[in-house]
Design a protein around this motif. Sequence first.
Motif, PDB file in Angstrom:
ATOM      1  N   GLN A   1      79.776  60.659  67.761  1.00  0.00           N
ATOM      2  CA  GLN A   1      80.058  59.870  69.027  1.00  0.00           C
ATOM      3  C   GLN A   1      80.661  59.438  70.138  1.00  0.00           C
ATOM      4  N   ARG A   2      82.139  60.326  69.981  1.00  0.00           N
ATOM      5  CA  ARG A   2      83.277  59.343  70.189  1.00  0.00           C
ATOM      6  C   ARG A   2      83.009  61.070  71.237  1.00  0.00           C
ATOM      7  N   SER A   3      82.198  61.941  71.710  1.00  0.00           N
ATOM      8  CA  SER A   3      82.223  62.314  72.485  1.00  0.00           C
ATOM      9  C   SER A   3      80.722  63.059  73.454  1.00  0.00           C
ATOM     10  N   ALA A   4      80.218  61.790  72.586  1.00  0.00           N
ATOM     11  CA  ALA A   4      78.334  61.403  73.584  1.00  0.00           C
ATOM     12  C   ALA A   4      78.480  60.865  74.535  1.00  0.00           C
TER      13      ALA A   4
ATOM     14  N   GLY B   1      65.402  65.102  72.220  1.00  0.00           N
ATOM     15  CA  GLY B   1      66.198  63.470  72.610  1.00  0.00           C
ATOM     16  C   GLY B   1      66.030  62.935  71.330  1.00  0.00           C
TER      17      GLY B   1
ATOM     18  N   MET C   1      69.222  67.566  68.467  1.00  0.00           N
ATOM     19  CA  MET C   1      70.393  67.218  69.977  1.00  0.00           C
ATOM     20  C   MET C   1      70.097  67.589  70.993  1.00  0.00           C
ATOM     21  N   GLU C   2      69.067  68.252  70.893  1.00  0.00           N
ATOM     22  CA  GLU C   2      68.196  69.601  72.319  1.00  0.00           C
ATOM     23  C   GLU C   2      67.188  68.670  73.035  1.00  0.00           C
TER      24      GLU C   2
ATOM     25  N   ASP D   1      69.603  61.132  70.225  1.00  0.00           N
ATOM     26  CA  ASP D   1      69.896  60.028  70.482  1.00  0.00           C
ATOM     27  C   ASP D   1      69.169  58.665  70.465  1.00  0.00           C
TER      28      ASP D   1
ATOM     29  N   LEU E   1      69.882  57.542  66.644  1.00  0.00           N
ATOM     30  CA  LEU E   1      71.148  57.132  66.913  1.00  0.00           C
ATOM     31  C   LEU E   1      70.973  55.835  67.455  1.00  0.00           C
ATOM     32  N   THR E   2      70.100  55.335  67.501  1.00  0.00           N
ATOM     33  CA  THR E   2      69.938  54.342  68.565  1.00  0.00           C
ATOM     34  C   THR E   2      68.770  53.160  68.116  1.00  0.00           C
TER      35      THR E   2
END
Lengths: 333, 258
Positions: free
Chosen positions: B255-258, B89, B86-87, B92, B95-96
């Motif tokens: 993801q809600r807080s992304a 990329g 997470m720190e 992310d 997740l994409t």
Amino acid sequence: MSTTAARRAAIEAADLVRTYGKGDKAVRALSGVGFTVPSGAVFGLLGPNGAGKSTTVKILTTLAEPDSGHATVAGLDVRREPRRVRHAIGYVSQKPSFDPVATGRENLVLQGRVYGLSRLDARARAAELLTRFGLGDAADRLTGTWSGGMQRKLDVAMGLIHRPSVLFLDEPTTGLDPEARAGMWAEIARLAGDDGLTVLLTTHYLEEADQLASRLVIVDAGRVVAEGSPGELKSALQGDSVAVELGAGDLVDRARQAVRAVPGVGDVDLDGTTLRARVRDGAAVLPGVLAALDAAGIRPAAVSVARPSLDDVYLRHAGRAFREADQAEGVLV
Amino acid sequence: MTTFVTHSGLLTLRSLRSLLRMPAYLLFTLVQPMVWLLLFGQLFQRVAELPGFGGGSYLEYLTPGVIVMTAMMSAGWNGTSFIQDMERGVMDRNLTSPVSRGALISGSLAYQAVTTVVQSLIVFAVGLAAGARYAGGPAGVLVVLLCSVLLALIFAALSDALALLFRQQEALIGVSQFLTLPLAFLSSVMMAPAVMPGWVGDVARFNPVDWAAVASRQALSADPDWAAVFGRAGLLTAVAVLFGWLASRAFRAYQRSA
């Protein structure tokens, strides 16, 4: 190529709203962002830090959901068909996203396998990208030992492994030294020539957007404040600026009056000891300005004509200087 | 489904490759178990003379417990790689991509399972080298490995979930200080149930570390109570599945807080 496919927008975003947090602490990151990115070429999303660029990209890449609004990427709805969107896009985040204890080749092969390439195809595609980005010599060294510029190129290469139709580049040159930035600009400019590839580039560097984007939107405080090609946006400001740097002892007011009286000159502002005149056509007006100053007995230290920059465009649409906004909002996100 | 398995496998191999390039990390996680086994085992060796220890040496009593305890404690740090991803990329980017959230969790858990097997075998070998002997044979060893893997999965999934919810290493330090260490002492890892205070025994009955320790010691004994072994392995499996599911749910919050 069918004309309908060529005309179909690569990205359509409408009324995107996104709020972080709740109650008093709520921060509205997007308050209705919308734009259309035509297929092909490089599209810029320009704005100061905290303007909402990254949030917009997160929504378009299925990383985040909007509170309301609608977006399609490659014709696919990002909320209803996130899985299909993920196959169509490549995403290069602001932060380095390779594995530093793997080699460049290993990173690329793994990324290819994730997108369903066979081991053989993944290796072939990795080799192709390593050559294309000039990373061939370093390919089998651990990426943690690479230079920042090489690492950034690897990030971009990983985003291209599965030949996406839309590539998202989030602040691709932030943190790079000037030489590496120039190298990255050259790579991005070359991407624009790729068959059918659309690049969405976010940046808070005005010159970067100016250099690379064929069209751009300027985002400020969660809204789109301007849209067009860099050229259009600049010519919409109607004209150039003429800067007259006054010498010591010149009478400021007299100089200002003299310049303002020249036909073709609009507003004249004083900035320290420099007069800035907004004019329709710098080259045509300049002789008149010099003659008027001479007639008033003023010998300026320097006179220059400048084409409007995106800085001027931002100032005009957002109502404040870009640099100030960039620093002021840097802490919010 | 095949994509899910492929993705999990790719992610597991990625992590194992990193570990092979930094094997010192694995050795680092073995320092504590060596202290328990060799120093603690020596210091408290006469404890085994108390009734309820079954007559063997304390080292023989302690070794299976230290194996499962080690599995739990190092699995508690499993979320660290999510935090590092997470720190950077990496999270992310994953997740994409077409990688499913479930495959990210199962890849991370499978990696932990493999390292747990290696760790457990090393600790076991040290126990044997120090003089512990077991009548249980290969079946007993397999049960010990199974129990330590199941226990590791529970705590690895918990660690992943907390990493996704809190996104900082501090949350994982909390797991180790406030959860795994007390749980180790509220179990029969170091002390036989017959001689521990009644309330500790009561708590231990609901403690997964205790389930793993009891099942492991039973399976290694001359005449194992297989019903007790399978009962506890079953409980461990059920809790591992539950926590694995919770961890993949934690992605939604992330993801809600992304």
